[in-house]
Design a protein around this motif. Structure first.
Motif, short mmCIF file in Angstrom:
data_model
loop_
_atom_site.label_atom_id
_atom_site.label_comp_id
_atom_site.label_asym_id
_atom_site.label_seq_id
_atom_site.Cartn_x
_atom_site.Cartn_y
_atom_site.Cartn_z
N SER A 93 0.84 -1.07 0.05
CA SER A 93 -0.10 -0.19 0.04
C SER A 93 0.64 1.25 0.14
N HIS A 94 1.87 1.19 0.49
CA HIS A 94 2.78 2.43 0.72
C HIS A 94 4.13 2.26 0.15
N GLY A 95 4.43 1.37 -0.55
CA GLY A 95 5.85 1.06 -1.20
C GLY A 95 6.26 1.91 -2.24
N SER A 96 5.00 2.54 -3.16
CA SER A 96 5.37 3.43 -4.02
C SER A 96 5.75 4.82 -3.50
N LYS A 97 4.68 5.04 -2.35
CA LYS A 97 5.02 6.55 -1.93
C LYS A 97 6.44 6.64 -1.07
N LEU A 98 7.20 5.77 -0.46
CA LEU A 98 8.24 5.61 0.05
C LEU A 98 9.26 5.58 -0.93
N VAL A 99 9.07 4.88 -2.12
CA VAL A 99 10.24 5.15 -3.26
C VAL A 99 10.04 6.70 -4.06
N SER A 100 9.10 7.21 -4.24
CA SER A 100 9.03 8.49 -4.78
C SER A 100 9.00 9.82 -3.67
N ALA A 101 9.61 9.27 -2.29
CA ALA A 101 9.60 10.32 -1.30
C ALA A 101 10.86 10.96 -1.36
N GLU B 289 14.07 -0.29 5.98
CA GLU B 289 15.20 -0.66 5.38
C GLU B 289 15.29 -0.16 4.06
N LEU B 290 16.02 0.37 3.49
CA LEU B 290 16.32 0.81 2.20
C LEU B 290 17.48 0.36 1.50
N HIS B 291 17.39 -0.42 0.45
CA HIS B 291 18.23 -0.96 -0.14
C HIS B 291 18.73 -0.09 -1.32
N GLY B 292 19.97 0.20 -1.15
CA GLY B 292 20.59 1.25 -2.01
C GLY B 292 20.68 1.05 -3.42
N SER B 293 20.98 -0.40 -3.58
CA SER B 293 21.20 -0.74 -4.97
C SER B 293 19.93 -0.54 -5.91
N GLN B 294 18.77 -0.56 -5.30
CA GLN B 294 17.41 -0.73 -5.95
C GLN B 294 16.99 0.71 -5.79
N PHE B 295 17.96 1.90 -5.32
CA PHE B 295 17.69 2.98 -5.12
C PHE B 295 18.41 4.23 -5.81
N GLU B 296 19.21 3.60 -6.81
CA GLU B 296 20.09 4.55 -7.52
C GLU B 296 19.31 5.61 -8.51
N ASN B 297 18.74 6.46 -7.98
CA ASN B 297 17.89 7.26 -8.89
C ASN B 297 17.81 8.74 -8.10
N ARG B 298 17.91 9.83 -8.93
CA ARG B 298 18.04 10.94 -8.34
C ARG B 298 16.51 11.31 -7.84
N PRO B 299 16.16 12.17 -6.82
CA PRO B 299 15.09 12.71 -6.29
C PRO B 299 13.89 12.83 -7.35
N VAL B 300 14.52 13.87 -8.32
CA VAL B 300 13.59 14.28 -9.28
C VAL B 300 13.06 13.10 -10.14
N ASP B 301 13.94 12.25 -10.59
CA ASP B 301 13.63 10.99 -11.51
C ASP B 301 12.74 9.84 -10.70
N ARG B 302 12.60 10.13 -9.47
CA ARG B 302 12.05 9.23 -8.72
C ARG B 302 10.63 9.46 -8.65
N ALA B 303 10.32 10.76 -8.65
CA ALA B 303 8.88 11.07 -8.43
C ALA B 303 7.87 10.51 -9.45
N ASN B 304 8.24 10.33 -10.54
CA ASN B 304 7.56 9.52 -11.54
C ASN B 304 7.71 7.92 -11.92
#
Length: 242
Positions: free
Chosen positions: A126-134, A216-231
């Motif tokens: 329910s909240h995974g997509s919100k955490l990714v784009s935050a 817990e945030l897995h950095g290898s799956q989080f290699e994006n800029r904050p601007v790119d993660r919004a969408n």
């Protein structure tokens, strides 16, 4: 021509008009009439200068209407636009930013004003997509797992979130750059549940602190800029690199 000899135009006017009228017409129409001189033809050099001036004016007008060119990576490094002054790299300065980030995450996860008797639990589905784009500027993170053993246990407040790194300020006012690759970060979001006396939503309710949310945030799956993660769309992936 002698002084006594009259102008031919004056003689012609004297034949058609009286002497006074002829003198007046000769003075106004001939003697005091301005003489307009036509300039000489421009030379090829003048034509070349005129064409060059027109080109410069068109170019200037085009640059005024055009958007400014963004700075390159080299120009950004030289100008120091992303550098943090050493006198501002203090942990106490960024505590206020962390408090704002906590309120921001509580609103993102819809847990800021949730009721103890009626709320939606926070789950990855329910909240995974919100955490990714935050946005994580101001988050207090801790390295819990990493291929580099020296990074485990490092914690601080995020002051810069780049594509491949987290720049944090520790409690000792030390700025450290932690790569996201092969690293797991942990952060906590405190929650507060509101509980009323009679089960009704009144302004005299009691606030009951609940268990904090730990992620817990897995950095290898989080290699994006904050601007790119919004969408960016949230996708489930198996993590087996640690």
């Amino acid at each position: 021509m002698s002084v006594s000899q009259k102008h031919i135009a004056h003689e012609l006017l004297s034949r058609a008009h009286s002497p006074d009228t002829a003198d007046q017409l000769f003075t106004e129409r001939i003697k005091q009439k301005p003489l307009y001189l036509r300039p000489t033809s421009p030379t090829p050099a003048d034509n070349r200068s005129r064409r060059r001036l027109q080109r410069l004016r068109k170019k200037e007008y085009f640059y005024k209407k055009q958007k400014p060119r963004p700075l390159s990576a080299r120009e950004k490094r030289v100008s120091g636009i992303h550098d943090i002054p050493k006198e501002e790299c203090k942990y106490d300065i960024f505590k206020g930013l962390h408090e704002l980030w906590v309120e921001y995450m509580q609103e993102v996860l819809d847990i800021k004003d949730r009721k103890a008797y009626n709320y939606t639990p926070v789950t990855p589905a329910s909240h995974g997509s919100k955490l990714v784009s935050a946005d994580y500027h101001g988050a207090k993170i801790e390295v819990v797992r990493s291929r580099c053993a020296g990074r485990v246990g490092v914690k601080g407040i995020v002051v810069r979130d780049t594509k491949f790194t987290f720049v944090i300020v520790t409690e000792n006012d030390v700025v450290k750059t932690i790569p996201k690759e092969h690293t797991v970060f942990r952060f906590t979001i405190p929650t507060i549940q509101h509980q009323t006396n009679n089960g009704n939503d009144t302004t005299h309710g009691l606030e009951v602190a609940s268990k904090d949310l730990v992620f817990e945030l897995h950095g290898s799956q989080f290699e994006n800029r904050p601007v790119d993660r919004a969408n960016k769309k949230f996708k489930w992936k198996n993590v087996d690199y640690l």
